[in-house]
Design a protein around this motif. Structure first.
Motif, PDB file in Angstrom:
ATOM      1  N   LEU B  99      20.867 -16.595  22.067  1.00 36.98           N
ATOM      2  CA  LEU B  99      19.737 -16.007  22.775  1.00 36.98           C
ATOM      3  C   LEU B  99      20.137 -15.626  24.191  1.00 36.98           C
ATOM      4  CD1 LEU B  99      16.808 -18.343  21.769  1.00 36.98           C
ATOM      5  CD2 LEU B  99      17.267 -16.049  20.966  1.00 36.98           C
ATOM      6  N   PRO B 100      19.528 -14.595  24.720  1.00 38.21           N
ATOM      7  CA  PRO B 100      19.800 -14.246  26.109  1.00 38.21           C
ATOM      8  C   PRO B 100      19.381 -15.382  27.041  1.00 38.21           C
ATOM      9  CG  PRO B 100      18.278 -12.681  25.102  1.00 38.21           C
ATOM     10  CD  PRO B 100      18.664 -13.647  24.050  1.00 38.21           C
ATOM     11  N   PRO B 101      20.104 -15.605  28.129  1.00 37.70           N
ATOM     12  CA  PRO B 101      19.886 -16.788  28.980  1.00 37.70           C
ATOM     13  C   PRO B 101      18.484 -16.887  29.564  1.00 37.70           C
ATOM     14  CG  PRO B 101      21.422 -15.251  30.004  1.00 37.70           C
ATOM     15  CD  PRO B 101      21.227 -14.796  28.612  1.00 37.70           C
ATOM     16  N   ASP B 102      17.833 -15.748  29.865  1.00 38.39           N
ATOM     17  CA  ASP B 102      16.509 -15.889  30.482  1.00 38.39           C
ATOM     18  C   ASP B 102      15.494 -16.437  29.485  1.00 38.39           C
ATOM     19  OD1 ASP B 102      15.652 -12.327  30.358  1.00 38.39           O
ATOM     20  OD2 ASP B 102      16.904 -13.604  29.079  1.00 38.39           O
ATOM     21  N   ILE B 103      15.672 -16.095  28.207  1.00 36.90           N
ATOM     22  CA  ILE B 103      14.771 -16.679  27.212  1.00 36.90           C
ATOM     23  C   ILE B 103      15.089 -18.151  27.035  1.00 36.90           C
ATOM     24  CG2 ILE B 103      14.075 -16.629  24.818  1.00 36.90           C
ATOM     25  CD1 ILE B 103      14.378 -13.727  24.777  1.00 36.90           C
ATOM     26  N   LYS B 104      16.385 -18.468  27.078  1.00 39.90           N
ATOM     27  CA  LYS B 104      16.761 -19.861  26.890  1.00 39.90           C
ATOM     28  C   LYS B 104      16.184 -20.746  27.985  1.00 39.90           C
ATOM     29  CE  LYS B 104      20.610 -21.717  24.493  1.00 39.90           C
ATOM     30  NZ  LYS B 104      21.994 -21.633  24.188  1.00 39.90           N
ATOM     31  N   ASN B 105      16.100 -20.168  29.205  1.00 41.74           N
ATOM     32  CA  ASN B 105      15.540 -20.960  30.309  1.00 41.74           C
ATOM     33  C   ASN B 105      14.087 -21.286  30.091  1.00 41.74           C
ATOM     34  OD1 ASN B 105      17.832 -21.120  31.767  1.00 41.74           O
ATOM     35  ND2 ASN B 105      17.437 -19.253  32.941  1.00 41.74           N
ATOM     36  N   ASN B 106      13.411 -20.428  29.333  1.00 45.06           N
ATOM     37  CA  ASN B 106      11.987 -20.668  29.129  1.00 45.06           C
ATOM     38  C   ASN B 106      11.711 -21.735  28.091  1.00 45.06           C
ATOM     39  OD1 ASN B 106      11.207 -18.846  30.989  1.00 45.06           O
ATOM     40  ND2 ASN B 106      10.943 -17.147  29.550  1.00 45.06           N
ATOM     41  N   MET B 107      12.737 -22.130  27.336  1.00 53.44           N
ATOM     42  CA  MET B 107      12.490 -23.105  26.276  1.00 53.44           C
ATOM     43  C   MET B 107      12.692 -24.508  26.802  1.00 53.44           C
ATOM     44  SD  MET B 107      13.955 -21.309  22.854  1.00 53.44           S
ATOM     45  CE  MET B 107      15.592 -21.822  23.020  1.00 53.44           C
ATOM     46  N   SER B 108      11.902 -25.441  26.264  1.00 56.14           N
ATOM     47  CA  SER B 108      12.113 -26.838  26.641  1.00 56.14           C
ATOM     48  C   SER B 108      13.310 -27.359  25.866  1.00 56.14           C
ATOM     49  CB  SER B 108      10.869 -27.655  26.321  1.00 56.14           C
ATOM     50  OG  SER B 108      10.785 -27.849  24.930  1.00 56.14           O
ATOM     51  N   GLU B 109      13.755 -28.546  26.241  1.00 55.44           N
ATOM     52  CA  GLU B 109      14.952 -29.093  25.601  1.00 55.44           C
ATOM     53  C   GLU B 109      14.770 -29.263  24.116  1.00 55.44           C
ATOM     54  OE1 GLU B 109      16.909 -32.143  28.582  1.00 55.44           O
ATOM     55  OE2 GLU B 109      17.207 -32.629  26.439  1.00 55.44           O
ATOM     56  N   LYS B 110      13.592 -29.820  23.778  1.00 52.80           N
ATOM     57  CA  LYS B 110      13.333 -30.061  22.360  1.00 52.80           C
ATOM     58  C   LYS B 110      13.361 -28.769  21.584  1.00 52.80           C
ATOM     59  CE  LYS B 110      12.366 -34.509  22.367  1.00 52.80           C
ATOM     60  NZ  LYS B 110      13.005 -35.498  21.550  1.00 52.80           N
ATOM     61  N   GLU B 111      12.836 -27.725  22.238  1.00 51.66           N
ATOM     62  CA  GLU B 111      12.801 -26.433  21.555  1.00 51.66           C
ATOM     63  C   GLU B 111      14.207 -25.916  21.347  1.00 51.66           C
ATOM     64  OE1 GLU B 111      10.212 -24.206  24.112  1.00 51.66           O
ATOM     65  OE2 GLU B 111       8.442 -24.708  22.919  1.00 51.66           O
ATOM     66  N   VAL B 112      15.079 -26.124  22.321  1.00 51.24           N
ATOM     67  CA  VAL B 112      16.472 -25.700  22.160  1.00 51.24           C
ATOM     68  C   VAL B 112      17.117 -26.417  20.981  1.00 51.24           C
ATOM     69  CG1 VAL B 112      18.738 -25.708  23.246  1.00 51.24           C
ATOM     70  CG2 VAL B 112      16.748 -25.084  24.559  1.00 51.24           C
ATOM     71  N   GLN B 113      16.825 -27.735  20.900  1.00 52.39           N
ATOM     72  CA  GLN B 113      17.394 -28.498  19.782  1.00 52.39           C
ATOM     73  C   GLN B 113      16.878 -27.971  18.452  1.00 52.39           C
ATOM     74  OE1 GLN B 113      16.435 -32.572  20.233  1.00 52.39           O
ATOM     75  NE2 GLN B 113      17.718 -32.835  22.057  1.00 52.39           N
ATOM     76  N   TRP B 114      15.588 -27.688  18.433  1.00 51.93           N
ATOM     77  CA  TRP B 114      14.997 -27.155  17.208  1.00 51.93           C
ATOM     78  C   TRP B 114      15.677 -25.862  16.819  1.00 51.93           C
ATOM     79  CZ3 TRP B 114      12.443 -22.737  15.720  1.00 51.93           C
ATOM     80  CH2 TRP B 114      11.768 -22.811  14.502  1.00 51.93           C
ATOM     81  N   PHE B 115      15.940 -25.047  17.821  1.00 53.88           N
ATOM     82  CA  PHE B 115      16.567 -23.748  17.576  1.00 53.88           C
ATOM     83  C   PHE B 115      17.948 -23.904  16.950  1.00 53.88           C
ATOM     84  CE2 PHE B 115      16.926 -19.319  17.932  1.00 53.88           C
ATOM     85  CZ  PHE B 115      18.187 -19.001  18.379  1.00 53.88           C
ATOM     86  N   THR B 116      18.738 -24.819  17.502  1.00 53.81           N
ATOM     87  CA  THR B 116      20.076 -25.002  16.927  1.00 53.81           C
ATOM     88  C   THR B 116      19.977 -25.486  15.490  1.00 53.81           C
ATOM     89  OG1 THR B 116      20.049 -26.920  18.385  1.00 53.81           O
ATOM     90  CG2 THR B 116      21.752 -25.293  18.776  1.00 53.81           C
ATOM     91  N   ARG B 117      19.004 -26.379  15.236  1.00 49.84           N
ATOM     92  CA  ARG B 117      18.897 -26.882  13.854  1.00 49.84           C
ATOM     93  C   ARG B 117      18.436 -25.775  12.924  1.00 49.84           C
ATOM     94  NH1 ARG B 117      16.270 -31.584  15.811  1.00 49.84           N
ATOM     95  NH2 ARG B 117      14.427 -31.045  14.605  1.00 49.84           N
ATOM     96  N   TYR B 118      17.548 -24.920  13.425  1.00 50.63           N
ATOM     97  CA  TYR B 118      17.096 -23.792  12.594  1.00 50.63           C
ATOM     98  C   TYR B 118      18.260 -22.872  12.284  1.00 50.63           C
ATOM     99  CZ  TYR B 118      14.495 -19.682  11.106  1.00 50.63           C
ATOM    100  OH  TYR B 118      14.034 -18.614  10.403  1.00 50.63           O
ATOM    101  N   ASN B 119      19.059 -22.610  13.322  1.00 53.55           N
ATOM    102  CA  ASN B 119      20.243 -21.773  13.125  1.00 53.55           C
ATOM    103  C   ASN B 119      21.120 -22.310  12.029  1.00 53.55           C
ATOM    104  OD1 ASN B 119      20.019 -19.647  14.792  1.00 53.55           O
ATOM    105  ND2 ASN B 119      21.060 -20.593  16.520  1.00 53.55           N
ATOM    106  N   ARG B 120      21.318 -23.651  12.106  1.00 48.01           N
ATOM    107  CA  ARG B 120      22.212 -24.260  11.124  1.00 48.01           C
ATOM    108  C   ARG B 120      21.651 -24.107   9.716  1.00 48.01           C
ATOM    109  NH1 ARG B 120      22.976 -29.885  12.808  1.00 48.01           N
ATOM    110  NH2 ARG B 120      23.303 -28.948  14.845  1.00 48.01           N
ATOM    111  N   SER B 121      20.317 -24.367   9.595  1.00 47.08           N
ATOM    112  CA  SER B 121      19.694 -24.235   8.264  1.00 47.08           C
ATOM    113  C   SER B 121      19.847 -22.835   7.730  1.00 47.08           C
ATOM    114  CB  SER B 121      18.200 -24.515   8.330  1.00 47.08           C
ATOM    115  OG  SER B 121      17.948 -25.801   8.669  1.00 47.08           O
ATOM    116  N   LEU B 122      19.557 -21.858   8.587  1.00 45.21           N
ATOM    117  CA  LEU B 122      19.616 -20.458   8.167  1.00 45.21           C
ATOM    118  C   LEU B 122      21.026 -20.088   7.748  1.00 45.21           C
ATOM    119  CD1 LEU B 122      17.971 -17.886   7.901  1.00 45.21           C
ATOM    120  CD2 LEU B 122      18.586 -17.318  10.227  1.00 45.21           C
TER     121      LEU B 122
END
Lengths: 569, 195
Positions: B99-122
């Motif tokens: 993700l582009p860094p400015d969007i990443k800054n808007n996410m909370s930590e938990k959301e970032v973790q969720w994102f990585t796990r979603y990536n892995r599942s996909l």
């Protein structure tokens, strides 16, 4: 060079290549383009389509695209231009020309490698082209007097050269005179050959890749040539006969009751149709007021003419309310009998050639369209003035027109029909005014008329196809409106028409059409315009692919016309 | 009034719903949770008192109101969090796995973790489809043809294809190109697919 086997020499050569297709802006070229597109899609040949309206466009687009494409196909453009000189291509570029414009430029015909012409094998056309020996010969070296020539015998006997070389010079002069004469005769008239869409359809048939869709596009191409009076009735009938053969082959399943095709397939039918413009999409009355034969026969711009028209309708036995109804809502009994009724009454009122052989396509229960209506619609889309932003045709018209051709149920087709109605109305209004006011003048060898800048519909006539259509309407109506004696003469006179093209730049467009009596539609204005322009040094541009249409500056108009009169007498 | 801060969270999300993800409103969520805590403790006291003294039913309605507010707050927070996650998921399909860094800054930590796990599942799922895996995020719709016809909407200059040949993209020119190579231009709106 003429290709004898288009399948092997053309199609198989481009199968794994990228192709650039340059399409002229007329319905025939668009139809050919659509057929080619479907053939390319079958074989996954990557292509790029570029619309070109004039020779300058051709040169410009070629310059921009030349690095990317080595195989270039020209549809309805380029046969009558010296391609090698104008475009100056590099060695590895090949041109394939599928063009109905004639006469074919001799360089294109006799060139060995880079330019290939794909024509139908019409022996008459090929015979008309002068022999190779008449045009070209081994040129002896220029310094004949001082040096020896190709003849190896006379290398030593230099003393005899004076006499022999004089003989040779005389012979060469005679040969050049003869050559000029033959070329002048060959290039005097410009006319149209087989339409491009028929040639491409033939190619598809030889590869067994033809189907109803492609046949419909070929039909539209042939009808376009006839409707815009580029070919006479005889050639049109020949084309129709050929298409009829294909049609019965592809559509015969309908006759067998058990295995008839479902209603959702496109079917093409042959019919003897009335030559009334758009009558199925308009009311009968409107259509009669706007078709070329009825406008000229009834002189609908006069009161007497309108009364005659009403009489004609009364004679046919169709009530006026029905005539003014939209065709779709007319009484079914009247619709079925319409053709017979019109034919019977037509003879009484002096209407000839009201029926012609044509085709119609049907798709499902809703969508039925006949070939001439399709051509009107696509023509209107191509020269759509409503999208003109600065007076020049926007190239998006090309894409719209292609979309309109893609299926007979396309909504663009309906849009085109509405536009065509507007254009026909503009033509009809102006024809009436012109003849009333007496704006058609006889200048001796030809008739002349011009459209003033202030007239409300001038925008419709700044494009070549509509200008031509208008001039045909005008010529027919004018000839019919004359007395008997004058009519005899007028029927052999061609017409020159001048219209404003670009008001800001002060440019007008001038077109010439051959006389009514000439069914071969040979047009001599191409050369005549060039000579007149040279004589008067007018600022003209002979840029359109059709040589009988030119643009020039307004100021030079009068001296140009004077020169034209002198040339043609 | 109870539940107003939670509504504020929802409104904020709604304002941003068409654009990219807005910043994670840490403060807002914390305030709502605090409010919930206050309500819960008040309720605890009242319920204890009600159980003790069954004759005095006056605080029954208060308990009811607080309970409903608690439920409302809970629903609002869950909606906020869930919708943010749904947005992040759609961003994955739009932008790819980085993700582009400015969007990443808007996410909370938990959301970032969720994102990585979603990536892995996909990624696991895509790898399992067919030999060598299938990249589902490449095409907007299931592709019908290898080559498609496109119309160029604006002048873009030259496009170089995989086999080295170049295509000049001029306004209103039509081209027949391999789907994979013009997909990203279609997404940007430079080319338009003609059916």
């Amino acid at each position: 060079m003429l290709l004898t086997d288009p399948v092997k020499d053309f199609f198989h050569k481009i199968v794994h290549q990228r192709v650039l297709v340059m399409v002229a802006l007329d319905v025939d070229a668009l139809c050919a383009c659509k057929i080619l597109q479907s053939l390319f899609r079958c074989d996954n040949i990557q292509y790029t389509l570029v619309p070109v309206s004039k020779k300058s466009d051709l040169v410009r687009e070629y310059e921009e695209h030349k690095e990317q494409n080595k195989h270039i196909i020209l549809l309805n453009c380029g046969a009558n231009i010296d391609l090698l000189n104008t475009l100056d291509p590099s060695e590895d570029v090949t041109f394939y020309v599928i063009d109905s414009h004639r006469p074919i430029d001799l360089v294109n015909f006799y060139c060995e490698r880079q330019v290939y012409l794909i024509l139908k094998h019409n022996q008459q056309e090929i015979d008309a082209i002068p022999d190779y020996d008449v045009i070209y010969r081994e040129y002896d070296s220029d310094e004949e007097e001082s040096e020896g020539d190709d003849d190896t015998e006379q290398v030593s006997k230099r003393r005899r050269f004076d006499e022999a070389s004089l003989m040779r010079k005389k012979e060469r002069r005679e040969w050049e005179e003869r050559r000029k004469e033959i070329i002048f005769d060959y290039e005097e008239f410009s006319y149209y050959g087989t339409c491009a869409s028929l040639i491409v359809y033939d190619l598809a048939w030889r590869m067994s890749k033809d189907n109803n869709e492609l046949l419909w596009w070929a039909i539209a191409g042939v009808t376009d040539q006839f409707q815009n009076k580029r070919i006479g009735r005889d050639r049109y009938v020949t084309g129709v006969l050929e298409l009829q053969g294909h049609m019965s082959r592809l559509n015969h399943a309908n006759e067998d009751e058990d295995n008839s095709k479902s209603i959702d397939c496109m079917r093409i039918n042959f019919e003897h149709d009335l030559d009334l413009a758009l009558y199925r999409h308009w009311s009968l009355f409107e259509s009669l007021c706007h078709s070329i034969s009825t406008v000229s026969a009834f002189k609908v711009w006069t009161n007497i003419g309108m009364k005659k028209l009403h009489q004609f309708l009364a004679e046919m036995g169709i009530p006026l309310t029905q005539c003014k109804q939209n065709y779709e809502f007319m009484d079914t009994k009247m619709r079925d009998n319409l053709q017979t009724l019109v034919e019977e009454s037509a003879l009484k009122f002096g209407l000839k050639n009201l029926k012609f052989q044509s085709f119609s396509a049907q798709y499902g229960f809703n969508h039925k369209i006949c070939a001439s209506d399709a051509v009107y619609s696509v023509n209107a889309l191509l020269e759509n003035i409503l999208t003109d932003t600065n007076g020049m045709t926007d190239k998006s018209n090309f894409v719209d027109a292609l979309e309109g051709l893609s299926r007979i149920s396309a909504p663009k087709m309906k849009e085109g029909l509405e536009l065509a109605k507007l254009q026909l109305q503009a033509i009809r209004n102006n024809v009436g005014t012109f003849i009333d006011v007496g704006q058609v003048l006889s200048y001796g060898p030809f008739l002349y008329t011009s459209i003033k800048e202030g007239s409300p519909d001038y925008k419709y006539f700044s494009h070549p196809t509509h200008l031509n259509l208008f001039s045909h309407y005008l010529l027919q109506s004018y000839v019919r409106s004359l007395g008997k004696s004058k009519r005899e003469k007028a029927i052999h006179l061609p017409l020159v028409i001048c219209a404003p093209c670009d008001i800001e730049e002060g440019i007008s467009i001038i077109a010439g059409i051959p006389p009514l009596a000439d069914d071969s539609r040979k047009n001599l204005f191409g050369n005549a315009f060039i000579h007149a322009a040279e004589r008067t040094k007018s600022r003209t541009s002979h840029d359109y692919f059709d040589s009988s249409i030119i643009t020039m500056k307004n100021e030079d108009r009068s001296k140009f016309i004077d020169a034209l009169i002198t040339i043609m007498t | 009034m109870f539940g107003e801060k939670a509504l504020e969270l929802i409104r904020e999300f709604n304002r941003n719903k068409d654009g990219n993800l807005g910043p994670y409103n840490e403060d807002g969520v914390r305030q709502v949770l605090e409010e919930m805590q206050v309500l819960y403790e008040a309720n605890q006291n009242d319920v204890a008192q009600l159980v003790q003294d069954t004759s005095d039913q006056t605080s029954l309605t208060a308990v009811q109101i607080r309970h409903d507010s608690l439920q409302r707050n809970k629903r609002c927070i869950l909606a906020y969090l869930y919708n943010r996650l749904a947005k992040i998921r759609s961003l994955r399909w739009e932008f790819g796995s980085v993700l582009p860094p400015d969007i990443k800054n808007n996410m909370s930590e938990k959301e970032v973790q969720w994102f990585t796990r979603y990536n892995r599942s996909l990624a696991n799922y895509m790898r399992s489809l067919g030999p060598g895996g299938l990249d589902l995020t490449q095409d907007l719709q299931p592709p019908q043809n290898v080559y498609i016809e496109v119309r160029c909407v604006e002048d873009r200059g030259e496009l170089e294809l995989n086999d080295g040949s170049k295509v000049l993209l001029k306004k209103n020119s039509l081209h027949y190109l391999p789907r994979s190579q013009c997909e990203h231009l279609i997404r940007q709106g430079v080319l338009k697919h003609i059916t």
